[in-house]
Design an enzyme around this catalytic site. Structure first.
Site, PDB file in Angstrom:
ATOM      1  CE  LYS A   1      -3.116  -1.261  -0.698  1.00 43.15           C
ATOM      2  NZ  LYS A   1      -3.557  -1.693  -2.084  1.00 43.15           N
TER       3      LYS A   1
ATOM      4  CG  HIS B   1       4.514  -6.197  -1.387  1.00 43.17           C
ATOM      5  ND1 HIS B   1       4.607  -4.857  -1.703  1.00 43.17           N
ATOM      6  CD2 HIS B   1       3.269  -6.380  -1.679  1.00 43.17           C
ATOM      7  CE1 HIS B   1       3.447  -4.358  -2.328  1.00 43.17           C
ATOM      8  NE2 HIS B   1       2.595  -5.408  -2.323  1.00 43.17           N
TER       9      HIS B   1
ATOM     10  CB  SER C   1      -3.731   2.545   2.184  1.00 43.95           C
ATOM     11  OG  SER C   1      -4.029   1.792   0.820  1.00 43.95           O
TER      12      SER C   1
HETATM   13  P1  A3P Z   1      -5.048   4.844  -0.802  1.00 42.77           P
HETATM   14  O1  A3P Z   1      -5.668   3.438  -0.167  1.00 42.77           O
HETATM   15  O2  A3P Z   1      -4.752   5.484   0.339  1.00 42.77           O
HETATM   16  O3  A3P Z   1      -6.018   5.274  -1.622  1.00 42.77           O
HETATM   17  P2  A3P Z   1      -0.219  -0.215  -3.749  1.00 42.77           P
HETATM   18  O4  A3P Z   1      -0.473   0.036  -5.001  1.00 42.77           O
HETATM   19  O5  A3P Z   1       1.027  -0.186  -3.173  1.00 42.77           O
HETATM   20  O6  A3P Z   1      -1.365  -1.154  -3.277  1.00 42.77           O
HETATM   21  O7  A3P Z   1      -1.138   1.008  -2.853  1.00 42.77           O
HETATM   22  C1  A3P Z   1      -2.238   1.651  -3.138  1.00 42.77           C
HETATM   23  C2  A3P Z   1      -2.527   3.012  -2.669  1.00 42.77           C
HETATM   24  O8  A3P Z   1      -1.809   3.886  -3.469  1.00 42.77           O
HETATM   25  C3  A3P Z   1      -3.789   3.363  -2.370  1.00 42.77           C
HETATM   26  O9  A3P Z   1      -3.948   4.143  -1.439  1.00 42.77           O
HETATM   27  C4  A3P Z   1      -3.961   3.990  -3.796  1.00 42.77           C
HETATM   28  O10 A3P Z   1      -5.104   4.930  -3.816  1.00 42.77           O
HETATM   29  C5  A3P Z   1      -2.664   4.594  -3.803  1.00 42.77           C
HETATM   30  N1  A3P Z   1      -2.525   5.096  -5.519  1.00 42.77           N
HETATM   31  C6  A3P Z   1      -2.463   4.443  -6.390  1.00 42.77           C
HETATM   32  N2  A3P Z   1      -1.956   5.015  -7.627  1.00 42.77           N
HETATM   33  C7  A3P Z   1      -1.999   6.311  -7.316  1.00 42.77           C
HETATM   34  C8  A3P Z   1      -1.927   7.619  -7.904  1.00 42.77           C
HETATM   35  N3  A3P Z   1      -1.545   7.841  -9.284  1.00 42.77           N
HETATM   36  N4  A3P Z   1      -1.566   8.654  -7.074  1.00 42.77           N
HETATM   37  C9  A3P Z   1      -1.663   8.832  -5.681  1.00 42.77           C
HETATM   38  N5  A3P Z   1      -2.199   7.581  -4.987  1.00 42.77           N
HETATM   39  C10 A3P Z   1      -2.100   6.605  -5.734  1.00 42.77           C
END
Ligand code: A3P
Length: 291
Positions: A44, A104, A134
């Site tokens: 996340k 990860h 998240s």
């Molecule tokens: P949130 O749940 O706080 O919205 P991962 O890809 O490591 O699983 O992380 C997911 C998190 O990154 C989510 O956070 C998601 O919304 C955020 N995320 C993904 N794409 C993004 C972007 N283009 N800009 C900002 N945050 C992004």
């Protein structure tokens, strides 16, 4: 609803999805190539965001080619094996170079071949409070990890490091300590939110790609939260709903710095800050929890 993995196993004391543990020998013996690019993150931290950015950098900003497949196909995740889907290992092994690979894994569990081949790694780090919020919502919607329980329960689970891929503290500190020993670029989610062009330029220079201002602007635009939420190749709509149920919580949920404030109780914040101070002391690592 199909029954998919909902338990965690353990490798060297680090909790990992049970199916990852089942194929651990294959993961640990993964053969890296010299021109691989590794994206390493705690869950996340914005992995999908970075996946898209790095893919576009390597494609010199060619948006059409970046749409060739969903992010989770074009950038295989080597330490996961979801039922009914090709494992990340299989996808990676059959890919042409140069490959972009996601992990990860905490640094001590990374397949040694990555170090032997001196692979470039981009580590994307996000502050613990937003990661926790998240991850909580992600565990509510994904059928590949245990149910998180209530927020109050999850607060303790996360803080004790009893979540998949282990302790956030160990993860960010482990990779931070290694950054000057290997080819590791350490990038912060909060910095990317603050000034994506600056951070994307930094990453492209690390990858020896000299991109024009126009290309950098295109990449910024295409990887903005709103653009990625609309794009079927990046919004996880291609992921079967029996693995991720986005009607419970969307994958691209908020994409903000500071959403933790909508979750943490005052008392939890005090407890968290005390634990944080002890664990991070002397690490030289500083996170921002608001912009
Ligand atoms: P949130 O749940 O706080 O919205 P991962 O890809 O490591 O699983 O992380 C997911 C998190 O990154 C989510 O956070 C998601 O919304 C955020 N995320 C993904 N794409 C993004 C972007 N283009 N800009 C900002 N945050 C992004």
């Amino acid at each position: 609803m199909e029954d998919v993995t909902v338990t965690l196993g353990e490798i060297q004391g680090v909790p990992l999805p049970a199916e990852t543990c089942e194929i651990w020998d294959q993961i640990y013996n993964f053969q890296a190539r010299e021109d691989d690019i590794m994206i390493a993150t705690f869950p996340k931290a914005g992995t999908s965001w970075l996946r898209e950015i790095v893919d576009l950098i390597m494609l010199n900003g060619d948006v059409e080619r970046s749409m060739r497949a969903p992010a989770f196909v074009k950038v295989p995740f080597i330490d996961i094996h979801l039922k009914h889907m090709k494992s990340g290992l299989e996808v990676a092994n059959s890919m042409e170079s140069p490959r972009i690979i996601k992990t990860h894994l905490p640094i001590q569990l990374l397949p040694p071949s990555f170090w032997e081949k001196n692979v470039k790694v981009i580590y994307f780090a996000r502050n613990a409070k937003d990661c926790m919020a998240s991850f909580f919502h992600f565990q509510r919607m994904t059928k590949t990890l245990p149910d998180p329980g209530t927020w109050n329960e999850y607060f303790s689970t996360f803080l004790s490091g009893n979540v998949a891929w282990g302790s956030w503290f160990d993860h960010v500190i482990g990779w931070w300590k290694a950054k000057d020993k290997y080819q590791i670029l350490y990038v912060f989610y909060e910095d990317m939110k603050e000034d994506p062009k600056r951070e994307i330029r930094k990453i492209s220079e690390f990858l020896a790609k000299n991109l024009t201002e126009d290309i950098l602007d295109t990449i910024c635009h295409h990887t903005s939260f709103s653009a990625m939420k609309e794009n079927p190749m990046t919004n996880y709509s291609a992921m079967p709903s029996f693995l991720m149920d986005q009607s419970i919580s969307p994958f691209l949920r908020k994409g903000k710095v500071g959403d933790w404030k909508n979750h943490f109780l005052v008392a939890q914040n005090i407890i968290f800050d005390e634990v944080y101070k002890k664990k991070m002391e002397g690490s030289g690592l500083h996170f921002r929890t608001e912009l």
